[in-house]
Design a protein around this motif. Structure first.
Motif, PDB file in Angstrom:
ATOM      1  N   HIS A 246       4.061 -10.623  -4.307  1.00 53.97           N
ATOM      2  CA  HIS A 246       3.170  -9.912  -3.395  1.00 53.97           C
ATOM      3  C   HIS A 246       3.695  -8.541  -2.973  1.00 53.97           C
ATOM      4  O   HIS A 246       3.067  -7.863  -2.163  1.00 53.97           O
ATOM      5  CB  HIS A 246       2.896 -10.776  -2.153  1.00 53.97           C
ATOM      6  N   THR A 247       4.825  -8.158  -3.525  1.00 53.01           N
ATOM      7  CA  THR A 247       5.311  -6.784  -3.296  1.00 53.01           C
ATOM      8  C   THR A 247       5.093  -5.901  -4.531  1.00 53.01           C
ATOM      9  O   THR A 247       5.560  -4.763  -4.573  1.00 53.01           O
ATOM     10  CB  THR A 247       6.813  -6.777  -2.933  1.00 53.01           C
ATOM     11  N   TYR A 248       4.405  -6.439  -5.514  1.00 51.89           N
ATOM     12  CA  TYR A 248       4.253  -5.735  -6.799  1.00 51.89           C
ATOM     13  C   TYR A 248       3.642  -4.349  -6.608  1.00 51.89           C
ATOM     14  O   TYR A 248       4.184  -3.342  -7.085  1.00 51.89           O
ATOM     15  CB  TYR A 248       3.392  -6.587  -7.747  1.00 51.89           C
ATOM     16  N   TRP A 249       2.504  -4.278  -5.935  1.00 50.09           N
ATOM     17  CA  TRP A 249       1.816  -2.981  -5.804  1.00 50.09           C
ATOM     18  C   TRP A 249       2.611  -2.022  -4.913  1.00 50.09           C
ATOM     19  O   TRP A 249       2.598  -0.811  -5.127  1.00 50.09           O
ATOM     20  CB  TRP A 249       0.393  -3.171  -5.269  1.00 50.09           C
ATOM     21  N   GLN A 250       3.278  -2.585  -3.929  1.00 48.16           N
ATOM     22  CA  GLN A 250       4.134  -1.746  -3.079  1.00 48.16           C
ATOM     23  C   GLN A 250       5.246  -1.114  -3.917  1.00 48.16           C
ATOM     24  O   GLN A 250       5.540   0.087  -3.793  1.00 48.16           O
ATOM     25  CB  GLN A 250       4.724  -2.599  -1.957  1.00 48.16           C
ATOM     26  N   ARG A 251       5.828  -1.918  -4.796  1.00 52.04           N
ATOM     27  CA  ARG A 251       6.904  -1.404  -5.651  1.00 52.04           C
ATOM     28  C   ARG A 251       6.388  -0.386  -6.667  1.00 52.04           C
ATOM     29  O   ARG A 251       7.131   0.502  -7.085  1.00 52.04           O
ATOM     30  CB  ARG A 251       7.595  -2.565  -6.369  1.00 52.04           C
ATOM     31  N   LYS A 252       5.126  -0.512  -7.049  1.00 49.94           N
ATOM     32  CA  LYS A 252       4.550   0.381  -8.055  1.00 49.94           C
ATOM     33  C   LYS A 252       3.937   1.641  -7.444  1.00 49.94           C
ATOM     34  O   LYS A 252       3.458   2.519  -8.172  1.00 49.94           O
ATOM     35  CB  LYS A 252       3.475  -0.361  -8.860  1.00 49.94           C
ATOM     36  N   GLY A 253       3.923   1.721  -6.117  1.00 50.60           N
ATOM     37  CA  GLY A 253       3.373   2.908  -5.473  1.00 50.60           C
ATOM     38  C   GLY A 253       1.861   2.989  -5.507  1.00 50.60           C
ATOM     39  O   GLY A 253       1.279   4.078  -5.439  1.00 50.60           O
ATOM     40  N   ILE A 254       1.201   1.836  -5.579  1.00 51.31           N
ATOM     41  CA  ILE A 254      -0.259   1.770  -5.611  1.00 51.31           C
ATOM     42  C   ILE A 254      -0.761   1.294  -4.239  1.00 51.31           C
ATOM     43  O   ILE A 254      -0.216   0.338  -3.678  1.00 51.31           O
ATOM     44  CB  ILE A 254      -0.733   0.795  -6.714  1.00 51.31           C
ATOM     45  N   PRO A 255      -1.797   1.946  -3.679  1.00 48.66           N
ATOM     46  CA  PRO A 255      -2.351   1.468  -2.403  1.00 48.66           C
ATOM     47  C   PRO A 255      -2.865   0.033  -2.566  1.00 48.66           C
ATOM     48  O   PRO A 255      -3.410  -0.321  -3.615  1.00 48.66           O
ATOM     49  CB  PRO A 255      -3.490   2.444  -2.123  1.00 48.66           C
ATOM     50  N   TYR A 256      -2.702  -0.773  -1.538  1.00 52.28           N
ATOM     51  CA  TYR A 256      -3.067  -2.183  -1.658  1.00 52.28           C
ATOM     52  C   TYR A 256      -3.506  -2.713  -0.305  1.00 52.28           C
ATOM     53  O   TYR A 256      -3.234  -2.116   0.745  1.00 52.28           O
ATOM     54  CB  TYR A 256      -1.888  -3.003  -2.187  1.00 52.28           C
ATOM     55  N   ILE A 257      -4.199  -3.817  -0.341  1.00 53.33           N
ATOM     56  CA  ILE A 257      -4.571  -4.533   0.878  1.00 53.33           C
ATOM     57  C   ILE A 257      -3.537  -5.641   1.084  1.00 53.33           C
ATOM     58  O   ILE A 257      -3.348  -6.482   0.194  1.00 53.33           O
ATOM     59  CB  ILE A 257      -5.984  -5.135   0.752  1.00 53.33           C
ATOM     60  N   PRO A 258      -2.842  -5.656   2.213  1.00 53.57           N
ATOM     61  CA  PRO A 258      -1.783  -6.656   2.435  1.00 53.57           C
ATOM     62  C   PRO A 258      -2.307  -8.076   2.234  1.00 53.57           C
ATOM     63  O   PRO A 258      -3.345  -8.447   2.789  1.00 53.57           O
ATOM     64  CB  PRO A 258      -1.366  -6.414   3.885  1.00 53.57           C
ATOM     65  N   PRO A 259      -1.599  -8.875   1.438  1.00 50.45           N
ATOM     66  CA  PRO A 259      -2.067 -10.233   1.146  1.00 50.45           C
ATOM     67  C   PRO A 259      -1.620 -11.238   2.198  1.00 50.45           C
ATOM     68  O   PRO A 259      -0.676 -11.010   2.947  1.00 50.45           O
ATOM     69  CB  PRO A 259      -1.394 -10.535  -0.194  1.00 50.45           C
ATOM     70  N   THR A 260      -2.311 -12.345   2.247  1.00 48.94           N
ATOM     71  CA  THR A 260      -1.887 -13.497   3.045  1.00 48.94           C
ATOM     72  C   THR A 260      -0.857 -14.284   2.229  1.00 48.94           C
ATOM     73  O   THR A 260      -1.019 -14.428   1.015  1.00 48.94           O
ATOM     74  CB  THR A 260      -3.104 -14.394   3.350  1.00 48.94           C
ATOM     75  N   PRO A 261       0.218 -14.751   2.850  1.00 46.85           N
ATOM     76  CA  PRO A 261       1.207 -15.525   2.091  1.00 46.85           C
ATOM     77  C   PRO A 261       0.552 -16.645   1.271  1.00 46.85           C
ATOM     78  O   PRO A 261      -0.403 -17.282   1.719  1.00 46.85           O
ATOM     79  CB  PRO A 261       2.123 -16.107   3.183  1.00 46.85           C
ATOM     80  N   ILE A 262       1.059 -16.828   0.076  1.00 41.21           N
ATOM     81  CA  ILE A 262       0.630 -17.843  -0.890  1.00 41.21           C
ATOM     82  C   ILE A 262      -0.741 -17.534  -1.488  1.00 41.21           C
ATOM     83  O   ILE A 262      -0.867 -17.434  -2.707  1.00 41.21           O
ATOM     84  CB  ILE A 262       0.595 -19.276  -0.281  1.00 41.21           C
ATOM     85  N   ILE A 263      -1.791 -17.369  -0.677  1.00 41.14           N
ATOM     86  CA  ILE A 263      -3.149 -17.268  -1.230  1.00 41.14           C
ATOM     87  C   ILE A 263      -3.569 -15.829  -1.523  1.00 41.14           C
ATOM     88  O   ILE A 263      -4.675 -15.590  -2.013  1.00 41.14           O
ATOM     89  CB  ILE A 263      -4.189 -17.938  -0.299  1.00 41.14           C
ATOM     90  N   GLY A 264      -2.713 -14.859  -1.251  1.00 43.54           N
ATOM     91  CA  GLY A 264      -3.032 -13.471  -1.600  1.00 43.54           C
ATOM     92  C   GLY A 264      -4.235 -12.943  -0.837  1.00 43.54           C
ATOM     93  O   GLY A 264      -4.384 -13.169   0.370  1.00 43.54           O
ATOM     94  N   ASN A 265      -5.139 -12.276  -1.550  1.00 44.74           N
ATOM     95  CA  ASN A 265      -6.334 -11.692  -0.921  1.00 44.74           C
ATOM     96  C   ASN A 265      -7.568 -12.572  -1.113  1.00 44.74           C
ATOM     97  O   ASN A 265      -8.687 -12.075  -1.258  1.00 44.74           O
ATOM     98  CB  ASN A 265      -6.606 -10.299  -1.499  1.00 44.74           C
ATOM     99  N   THR A 266      -7.362 -13.865  -1.115  1.00 41.31           N
ATOM    100  CA  THR A 266      -8.478 -14.780  -1.366  1.00 41.31           C
ATOM    101  C   THR A 266      -8.911 -15.551  -0.120  1.00 41.31           C
ATOM    102  O   THR A 266      -9.768 -16.425  -0.201  1.00 41.31           O
ATOM    103  CB  THR A 266      -8.108 -15.794  -2.466  1.00 41.31           C
ATOM    104  N   LYS A 267      -8.331 -15.234   1.034  1.00 40.68           N
ATOM    105  CA  LYS A 267      -8.603 -16.005   2.249  1.00 40.68           C
ATOM    106  C   LYS A 267     -10.090 -16.089   2.593  1.00 40.68           C
ATOM    107  O   LYS A 267     -10.598 -17.190   2.876  1.00 40.68           O
ATOM    108  CB  LYS A 267      -7.818 -15.416   3.418  1.00 40.68           C
ATOM    109  N   PRO A 268     -10.852 -14.967   2.570  1.00 40.74           N
ATOM    110  CA  PRO A 268     -12.275 -15.080   2.913  1.00 40.74           C
ATOM    111  C   PRO A 268     -13.045 -16.006   1.974  1.00 40.74           C
ATOM    112  O   PRO A 268     -13.967 -16.711   2.411  1.00 40.74           O
ATOM    113  CB  PRO A 268     -12.780 -13.627   2.790  1.00 40.74           C
ATOM    114  N   ALA A 269     -12.665 -16.025   0.684  1.00 37.14           N
ATOM    115  CA  ALA A 269     -13.337 -16.917  -0.256  1.00 37.14           C
ATOM    116  C   ALA A 269     -12.943 -18.367   0.001  1.00 37.14           C
ATOM    117  O   ALA A 269     -13.789 -19.269  -0.040  1.00 37.14           O
ATOM    118  CB  ALA A 269     -12.995 -16.511  -1.690  1.00 37.14           C
TER     119      ALA A 269
END
Length: 527
Positions: free
Chosen positions: A25-48
């Protein structure tokens, strides 16, 4: 002691999994790409996961997130898998057209063993197989073939008129109904006849077999929502979780139905210029060269193409029709203008609309195109980046100092693009004038993608558009739609659906209105 050690191992394993997810979950941060902070384990899928919205629509929510404003891309995580939402129209063009050779596969997948009909159909099939199959099926969808299908569609249009009239007579000329259902009955019968040469009779019997199976396939309960979510966003898990795009019942129905139709067509030699003719020709190709491998030796391959033609064909057209009728009920003046255009065309044609005439109805095209803008049936597009051997990976320069990595999923939020005020003034307002002849030239092409774009665009768009237009003509010829107490004041979408569907359905009052205007004296003539 043994229990303590076992507990320690379980805790250690859980901590390791958590740290692994956190590292990913630090991949995009390390790559210098803007990202939406993920929820632990489930990433950006919480609303679904919470069924607050579908993941397809959530992609558009991220597109509109203030943190993503003015960014060309934004990084997300489907659980632990890093993916990119593409926001810039030039990068969208790169994915869909310019660099298509690197994005020719969808990210979504089906299980080749548990769901062969899903795995083998044109929508999901991958690599060179997709190109070969697309080439084989293209002849069904040429403008010439679609024109030959038009009289068959007209027959179903007359059935729609009869069904509406029958419902009206049973209820003193007006009644309240869930409008998507009758539109789905029309599109189911239309697809069955133009693709398979079968009279499905859904308009006469709402529980007809074809309609029943189509209804079950696109009724999104929690289980079906899970199936589609995994297939599109966690495709590596489809086999492990035994995910099926086509249910076992639907698969059995399609195998028995298409198998029977193929055998009958081969036995009689009857030519109907439909999908079955193409499948018969493919089987003859395979028989002529028994020593060479051929897709058509796999019966499930043939059935798979018929299956996806049916499901995509009836759902897209019925959704477009029902959303159009919803908007026309909200805007009576637009409904009046469209009905007037239809009736004047009927007068001119002596009560009939030729293929060329229905295609020339300007306001009808404007209405349908605007409906597809506001309500794209598939609210997102998905692709998977593939490295090309011997060539450097595709860079996101000048936006970011980053190159795609092999297997990266990319998502194009069609719903968000088509409601972006940057491209569409007052984007949530239904306004067919956006698509007037003089305004069309101002439309940003990559911000309007109801059928996709490039080589992987929707192969059946011609049929889908014609079917939707013809259905609206036959519906509005002798009937008007109005709001009722059950009509949604503001459209809400089913959070469980991967296609765009109204949550709870679209309820309208249907009024027998054959004396509406100057077309009245021809109202008893069929279109």
């Amino acid at each position: 002691m043994v229990l303590t050690e076992a507990l320690f191992l379980v805790v250690a394993a859980l901590v390791a999994v958590y740290l692994w997810f956190q590292r990913n979950h630090t991949y995009w941060q390390r790559k210098g790409i803007p990202y939406i902070p993920p929820t632990p384990i489930i990433g950006n899928t919480k609303p679904a996961f919470k069924l607050e919205t579908s993941f397809g629509l959530y992609l558009s929510d991220i597109y509109n997130d203030p943190r993503a404003k003015d960014e060309a891309v934004v990084g997300i995580y489907a659980l632990n898998k890093p993916g990119l939402i593409i926001r810039d129209v030039d990068l969208i063009k790169s994915v869909l057209i310019k660099d298509f050779n690197r994005f020719h596969n969808r990210y979504a997948q089906c299980d080749p063993h548990g769901d062969p009909l899903g795995y083998n159909n044109l929508f999901f099939v991958r690599n060179n197989h997709w190109k070969d199959i697309r080439t084989k099926l293209t002849p069904v969808f040429t403008s010439g073939k679609v024109k030959q299908m038009y009289p068959l569609m007209q027959e179903i249009g007359r059935d729609l008129e009869a069904a509406l009239k029958r419902h009206g007579e049973e209820s003193s000329g007006k009644y309240i109904t869930e409008i998507k259902e009758i539109c789905a009955q029309f599109s189911t019968d239309s697809i069955a006849t133009i693709a398979y040469g079968i009279r499905a009779n859904s308009l006469e019997n709402a529980n007809a077999e074809f309609r029943n199976h189509g209804r079950k396939l696109f009724t999104f309960n929690v289980s079906r929502a899970k199936d589609f979510f995994v297939a599109f966003f966690l495709p590596k898990l489809v086999s492990l979780l035994r995910i099926r795009f086509f249910t076992p019942e639907f698969s059995y129905f399609m195998r028995s139905t298409i198998g029977h139709v193929l055998e009958d067509r081969e036995r009689t030699g009857f030519v109907r210029n439909d999908l079955i003719d193409v499948l018969v020709a493919l089987r003859k190709e395979a028989a002529a060269e028994p020593s060479k491998p051929h897709y058509a030796r796999n019966q499930d391959f043939l059935v798979a193409q018929a299956g996806v033609f049916f499901t995509a064909g009836f759902e897209t057209s019925s959704s477009t029709m029902s959303f159009a009728l919803y908007e026309l009920a909200q805007h009576p003046e637009m409904q009046h203008r469209l009905r007037q255009e239809i009736h004047e065309a009927l007068l001119e044609g002596g009560g009939s609309l030729s293929y060329e005439k229905i295609q020339s109805l300007e306001y009808l095209s404007m209405v349908v195109d605007e409906v597809l803008r506001l309500y794209p049936v598939l609210p997102f597009l998905d692709r998977e980046y593939e490295s090309v051997q011997g060539q450097p990976d595709l860079s996101l320069k000048p936006f970011y100092d980053f190159s795609y990595e092999n297997g990266t999923p990319v998502f194009i939020p069609v719903f968000g693009l088509q409601r972006d005020p940057k491209y569409w003034p007052n984007p949530n307002q239904f306004d067919p004038e956006r698509f007037s002849p003089e305004n069309r030239k101002n439309i940003q092409a990559m911000a309007y993608l109801p059928f996709g774009a490039g080589p992987h665009n929707c192969i059946g768009s011609r049929i889908g558009l014609l079917q939707s237009k013809l259905g609206l003509v036959h519906f509005l010829k002798n009937h008007a739609v109005r709001n009722c107490a059950d009509t949604m004041k503001q459209m809400k979408f089913d959070p469980k659906g991967f296609v765009l569907q109204a949550d709870g359905g679209i309820h309208l009052e249907v009024v027998n209105d054959s004396l509406y205007d100057v077309g009245a004296r021809d109202s008893n003539q069929s279109v």
